[in-house]
Structure formats: C-alpha cells, structure tokens
Scaffold this active site. Structure first.
Site, PDB file in Angstrom:
ATOM      1  N   GLU A  59       0.839  -1.201   0.000  1.00  0.00           N
ATOM      2  CA  GLU A  59       0.000   0.000   0.000  1.00  0.00           C
ATOM      3  C   GLU A  59       0.876   1.254   0.000  1.00  0.00           C
ATOM      4  O   GLU A  59       0.627   2.216  -0.716  1.00  0.00           O
ATOM      5  CB  GLU A  59      -0.892   0.046   1.248  1.00  0.00           C
ATOM      6  N   ALA A 170      26.087 -22.989  -0.950  1.00  0.00           N
ATOM      7  CA  ALA A 170      26.645 -23.006  -2.298  1.00  0.00           C
ATOM      8  C   ALA A 170      27.193 -24.402  -2.532  1.00  0.00           C
ATOM      9  O   ALA A 170      27.775 -25.001  -1.626  1.00  0.00           O
ATOM     10  CB  ALA A 170      27.758 -21.974  -2.403  1.00  0.00           C
ATOM     11  N   ARG A 202      21.658 -11.151   3.784  1.00  0.00           N
ATOM     12  CA  ARG A 202      21.991 -11.049   5.215  1.00  0.00           C
ATOM     13  C   ARG A 202      21.359  -9.828   5.867  1.00  0.00           C
ATOM     14  O   ARG A 202      20.998  -9.860   7.041  1.00  0.00           O
ATOM     15  CB  ARG A 202      23.510 -10.955   5.400  1.00  0.00           C
ATOM     16  N   ASP A 218      36.654 -21.759   8.343  1.00  0.00           N
ATOM     17  CA  ASP A 218      36.665 -20.525   7.540  1.00  0.00           C
ATOM     18  C   ASP A 218      36.962 -19.253   8.326  1.00  0.00           C
ATOM     19  O   ASP A 218      37.184 -18.207   7.725  1.00  0.00           O
ATOM     20  CB  ASP A 218      35.293 -20.336   6.849  1.00  0.00           C
ATOM     21  N   GLU A 322      23.616 -20.513   7.490  1.00  0.00           N
ATOM     22  CA  GLU A 322      24.791 -20.512   6.599  1.00  0.00           C
ATOM     23  C   GLU A 322      25.816 -21.456   7.201  1.00  0.00           C
ATOM     24  O   GLU A 322      26.817 -21.016   7.768  1.00  0.00           O
ATOM     25  CB  GLU A 322      25.398 -19.110   6.489  1.00  0.00           C
ATOM     26  N   PRO A 325      27.782 -28.950   5.794  1.00  0.00           N
ATOM     27  CA  PRO A 325      26.849 -30.069   5.581  1.00  0.00           C
ATOM     28  C   PRO A 325      26.285 -30.685   6.859  1.00  0.00           C
ATOM     29  O   PRO A 325      25.130 -31.100   6.870  1.00  0.00           O
ATOM     30  CB  PRO A 325      27.683 -31.087   4.797  1.00  0.00           C
TER      31      PRO A 325
HETATM   32  N1  NAP Z   1      29.259 -24.236   0.574  1.00  0.00           N
HETATM   33  C1  NAP Z   1      28.668 -23.622   1.568  1.00  0.00           C
HETATM   34  O1  NAP Z   1      27.623 -22.959   1.400  1.00  0.00           O
HETATM   35  C2  NAP Z   1      29.255 -23.706   2.954  1.00  0.00           C
HETATM   36  C3  NAP Z   1      28.690 -22.980   4.001  1.00  0.00           C
HETATM   37  C4  NAP Z   1      29.240 -23.088   5.257  1.00  0.00           C
HETATM   38  C5  NAP Z   1      30.330 -23.915   5.445  1.00  0.00           C
HETATM   39  N2  NAP Z   1      30.865 -24.587   4.405  1.00  0.00           N
HETATM   40  C6  NAP Z   1      32.032 -25.477   4.594  1.00  0.00           C
HETATM   41  O2  NAP Z   1      31.615 -26.562   5.394  1.00  0.00           O
HETATM   42  C7  NAP Z   1      32.742 -27.023   6.135  1.00  0.00           C
HETATM   43  C8  NAP Z   1      32.321 -27.267   7.562  1.00  0.00           C
HETATM   44  O3  NAP Z   1      31.312 -28.241   7.575  1.00  0.00           O
HETATM   45  P1  NAP Z   1      30.751 -28.876   8.895  1.00  0.00           P
HETATM   46  O4  NAP Z   1      29.632 -29.737   8.470  1.00  0.00           O
HETATM   47  O5  NAP Z   1      31.852 -29.427   9.696  1.00  0.00           O
HETATM   48  O6  NAP Z   1      30.279 -27.552   9.695  1.00  0.00           O
HETATM   49  P2  NAP Z   1      28.931 -27.002  10.286  1.00  0.00           P
HETATM   50  O7  NAP Z   1      27.777 -27.799   9.807  1.00  0.00           O
HETATM   51  O8  NAP Z   1      28.927 -25.545  10.064  1.00  0.00           O
HETATM   52  O9  NAP Z   1      29.133 -27.255  11.845  1.00  0.00           O
HETATM   53  C9  NAP Z   1      28.989 -28.536  12.391  1.00  0.00           C
HETATM   54  C10 NAP Z   1      29.214 -28.478  13.880  1.00  0.00           C
HETATM   55  O10 NAP Z   1      28.132 -27.833  14.524  1.00  0.00           O
HETATM   56  C11 NAP Z   1      28.063 -28.314  15.864  1.00  0.00           C
HETATM   57  N3  NAP Z   1      26.731 -28.736  16.227  1.00  0.00           N
HETATM   58  C12 NAP Z   1      26.170 -28.540  17.447  1.00  0.00           C
HETATM   59  N4  NAP Z   1      24.968 -29.061  17.504  1.00  0.00           N
HETATM   60  C13 NAP Z   1      24.732 -29.638  16.299  1.00  0.00           C
HETATM   61  C14 NAP Z   1      23.634 -30.347  15.792  1.00  0.00           C
HETATM   62  N5  NAP Z   1      22.528 -30.573  16.514  1.00  0.00           N
HETATM   63  N6  NAP Z   1      23.728 -30.834  14.539  1.00  0.00           N
HETATM   64  C15 NAP Z   1      24.815 -30.600  13.772  1.00  0.00           C
HETATM   65  N7  NAP Z   1      25.897 -29.908  14.216  1.00  0.00           N
HETATM   66  C16 NAP Z   1      25.843 -29.427  15.486  1.00  0.00           C
HETATM   67  C17 NAP Z   1      28.988 -29.523  15.927  1.00  0.00           C
HETATM   68  O11 NAP Z   1      30.173 -29.129  16.565  1.00  0.00           O
HETATM   69  P3  NAP Z   1      30.313 -29.348  18.140  1.00  0.00           P
HETATM   70  O12 NAP Z   1      30.076 -30.805  18.379  1.00  0.00           O
HETATM   71  O13 NAP Z   1      31.653 -28.871  18.445  1.00  0.00           O
HETATM   72  O14 NAP Z   1      29.222 -28.536  18.746  1.00  0.00           O
HETATM   73  C18 NAP Z   1      29.269 -29.842  14.481  1.00  0.00           C
HETATM   74  O15 NAP Z   1      30.507 -30.448  14.286  1.00  0.00           O
HETATM   75  C19 NAP Z   1      33.801 -25.977   6.022  1.00  0.00           C
HETATM   76  O16 NAP Z   1      34.847 -26.474   5.241  1.00  0.00           O
HETATM   77  C20 NAP Z   1      33.136 -24.811   5.340  1.00  0.00           C
HETATM   78  O17 NAP Z   1      34.000 -24.125   4.466  1.00  0.00           O
HETATM   79  C21 NAP Z   1      30.351 -24.522   3.160  1.00  0.00           C
END
Ligand code: NAP
Length: 388
Positions: A59, A170, A202, A218, A322, A325
C-alpha cells in the site's frame, strides 16, 4: 466521487496484482505476498508490491508511486489492495495510518487478514476514519498466492514458535559444499554476483546461524556490507558444544553498526552444552560473545528445537542458516527448515558430503530458478517435516 467500474473488473485487477506480488514470495516469506494499486479514471495508474521482508508494504509503495506519478490526488478513485491493510506496528508502521494520511477516499480489499487476532481490524480503522471500504473477501486466495503465510500462522507453528529458517548453501556441480582444493582458495564456489546477493540477503534477516565446523574451517565474519543495511545487522549464532571457538576469531573484530561504517556485525551468541568449560566461556564473553547453555539431544548434539526457541525469544523471526553439511543436514532432517536457497557454481568436482540425502527427507514445494552471473540459484519452500 462515485466509482464507475464494475465488481468483476475490480476483481480482475485484484487477481492481477496478487499474481504479480507472488513473484516475490521467496523474498517476503514468512510475510504474505501483497500487491496494491491506485485507480484513477477507471485504470490502475500505478502498482506497488511488498518486495522483501522488512521492506515497505505494498500500500505504501503504491501510494508513494501515485504521489510521484503527477496524476492529481483529487482524481484518485480508490486504493486496491489484495490483502486487508495492517493496523498494528510490525517491522513497519501500520498501513492504515499511511492510507488515512494519503487522503484516499475508498479502499477495495481482495482478502481479509486470516489471522484471527487482526482479522477485520484494518477495515474497521479505515471505516472509522471515514474511508469507504469495499470488501471483496475471497477474490484473492491466500491458499493459492501465499500458502507459506498460512503455514506460518498454523496453530502448530504458533504453539511451538521458531524463526522462519532459510537454509542457504553453495554447491559445486556435483553437489559438494567445498570446491576442489585448487579452486576458489579451496573455499569459494559462487561467483561475485552471487556473493553480493548473499550480502543483501543477510541484511534482510534478523539472525544468521552456523556451526563450529564452519567457524573452525573458515573463520567467517558474517557481517553486512551492503549500503543501507548496516544500521541493524543480524545477530550471529554459533552452535559450539564445547566452546572451541577461539576468542580471537574474526567474529569478534570490533565492528560498529551504522551506515557510516563499511561493515557491520550483530551480537555474537554462542550456544554450548550444559557444563561446558567455564574458563572458555569467560574468555569468549570477554571477547564480546554471549554464551548460552542449551539442552543436548542424545547427549551429543545440541538440541536444535531448543536453540530455535531461544532465538525466537530474542525476537528472531527470519533466520539465515549458513552452515556446513553437518548442521544443514541436521536442520533439514529435523524438519526445522522452511525455505532453501541453493547456489550452484560453475565448478566441477569438490570435497566432502553433499546434501542430497537430507534433501530426500523433505518435501519441496514451489520453485524459482535464477541465473546470478555464472552461478545458478534455486529457491524452494520446504512444506512438510520428515515422517508426515
Ligand atoms: N558451501 C557452503 O555454502 C558452505 C557454508 C558453510 C560452510 N561450508 C564449509 O563446510 C565445512 C564445515 O562443515 P561442517 O559440516 O563441519 O560444519 P557445520 O555444519 O557448520 O558445523 C557442524 C558443527 O556444529 C556443531 N553442532 C552442534 N549441535 C549440532 C547439531 N545438533 N547438529 C549438527 N551440528 C551441530 C557440531 O560441533 P560441536 O560438536 O563442536 O558442537 C558440528 O561439528 C567448512 O569447510 C566450510 O567451508 C560450506
């Protein structure tokens, strides 16, 4: 001034406005898609759409466009709006006030507010100000144009509140979230146009959520750099069970909010498990973080439902996930994602897991495909939690 136009024509205009407003559904959700127009000489002289979350309502956009159109105010016959105007303060002031202040004498509405807490009060406010209201409720169907808004208002959602969560990631052409080591510094998959778009995204959420895996790999900042968006940057939430985030992480760099700065970062909030190391908690608090203990599921991972409830209590309505995996798949599999935004870069191969397994556990509905430079983007709504 009498209205020299029949009801079927008014309804056709309203449906047309609703169709146009729907184009913005992924940018306004969880808000409804709303379109408005000003009628003069039996024609719609301007149109206005609610374009993005937090932005002006349809509006207000239409009234502003009409004022700028040069068509004299005295010949404005009616404001057409697909959904009953709001009469309470939300992200923006009530639209009813803007309509009354514009001096418009007639408002045609295509659908009543479905929220029982507000239904009819917008029309009442207009009538009380002496404005003629033509209620064509049922002309525009929210079920067709904004089903996401009905999901947002569902009793289940109101009973267990949580932010509207957009999982953004991504991926390479093979679906991996990390490029091969020799591409994009081993980190970047999207092209510059897509990265700029994420900056704007963001600025249109109140919170950003990531996991410790991403912080460790990162050292991200999760700041807002786009002009006009730095006054109120989103809060930054980290899931870090054992408080391993280093106190000298870039998240804690001193950044003032405000449009004079180049980059603004919101409050950093770290969620950890009960009983996490007190010394680490103190060091992170000294660095500027707020540390909050939350329940753990199955004694290992933090309870995502609890985390989202805490965010909701802090006023976070729209959240951008963000993460890597692990956290992204955990959120999808727990049925806590409402919308996905997937950027696929022009990169072959890659490292690590894909989100393919997590995506088959949810139902995606509606879709928008965009090309952003050399990166493709797909948006979709997640409609059903797993197991339903
Ligand atoms: N392409 C993209 O869009 C993108 C975006 C972001 C990151 N990345 C890449 O992804 C990589 C990291 O991946 P990642 O899978 O290790 O990181 P993540 O998913 O960002 O973090 C995972 C961490 O979160 C914590 N966590 C706490 N509670 C959780 C729950 N209920 N479920 C899942 N995780 C929980 C855990 O650590 P604790 O046990 O210590 O709590 C777990 O190891 C990096 O290399 C980064 O560059 C890519």
């Amino acid at each position: 001034m009498p209205l020299d136009i029949d009801t079927p024509t008014l309804q056709a205009h309203l449906r047309d406005l609703a169709r146009e407003a729907r184009e913005m559904r992924f940018d306004v959700a969880p808000n409804p898609c709303v379109g408005a127009g000003i009628l003069a000489g039996g024609k719609l002289i301007v149109r206005g759409m609610h374009g993005h979350w937090g932005g002006p309502h349809a509006e207000v956009v239409a009234l502003k466009a009409a004022a700028a159109s040069g068509v004299p105010r005295g010949s404005w016959e009616a404001l057409l709006v697909t959904l009953e105007p709001c009469s309470s303060f939300g992200k923006t002031p009530p639209c009813t006030e803007a309509i009354i202040a514009a001096g418009i004498s007639r408002v045609v509405v295509g659908c009543l507010d479905p929220d029982p807490r507000h239904r009819g009060s917008g029309l009442e406010a207009l009538k009380n100000a002496g404005i003629e209201v033509i209620n064509l409720d049922g002309t525009v169907s929210l079920r067709d144009h904004s089903p996401h808004f009905l999901r947002w208002l569902s009793p289940e959602r109101l009973r267990i509140p949580r932010p509207w969560t957009i999982a953004k990631w991504a991926q390479t052409r093979s679906g991996q979230l990390l490029p091969p080591k020799d591409v994009g510094g081993g980190r970047w998959i999207s092209g510059p146009e897509a990265l700029a778009e994420v900056q704007v995204m963001r600025g249109r959420v109140e919170g950003i959520l990531t996991g410790f895996g991403t912080v460790r790999a990162d050292d991200p900042r999760f700041t807002v750099r786009s002009p006009g968006q730095r006054k109120n940057p989103p809060q930054r939430f980290i899931l870090d069970s054992d408080l391993r985030t280093p106190p000298d992480a870039r998240l804690f760099a001193q950044l003032d909010a405000g449009d004079e700065t180049d980059e603004a970062g919101g409050q950093v909030v770290i969620f950890c498990r009960f009983g996490a190391d007190v010394g680490r908690a103190r060091a992170l608090a000294a660095a500027g973080a707020e540390v909050q203990e939350v329940r753990s599921m199955d004694r290992t991972r933090l309870d995502l439902q609890d985390v989202l409830l805490r965010m909701h209590e802090r006023g976070i309505e729209r959240l951008l996930l963000e993460a890597g995996p692990q956290l992204t798949s955990a959120m999808l599999e727990a049925g806590l994602v409402d919308q996905v935004c997937i950027y696929t870069g022009d990169v072959l191969g890659g490292e690590g897991a894909t989100l393919a397994d997590a995506l088959v556990t949810v139902r995606l509905e509606e879709r928008r495909d965009l090309e952003v430079g050399d990166t493709s983007r797909v948006d979709s709504f997640v409609t059903l939690p797993p197991g339903t």
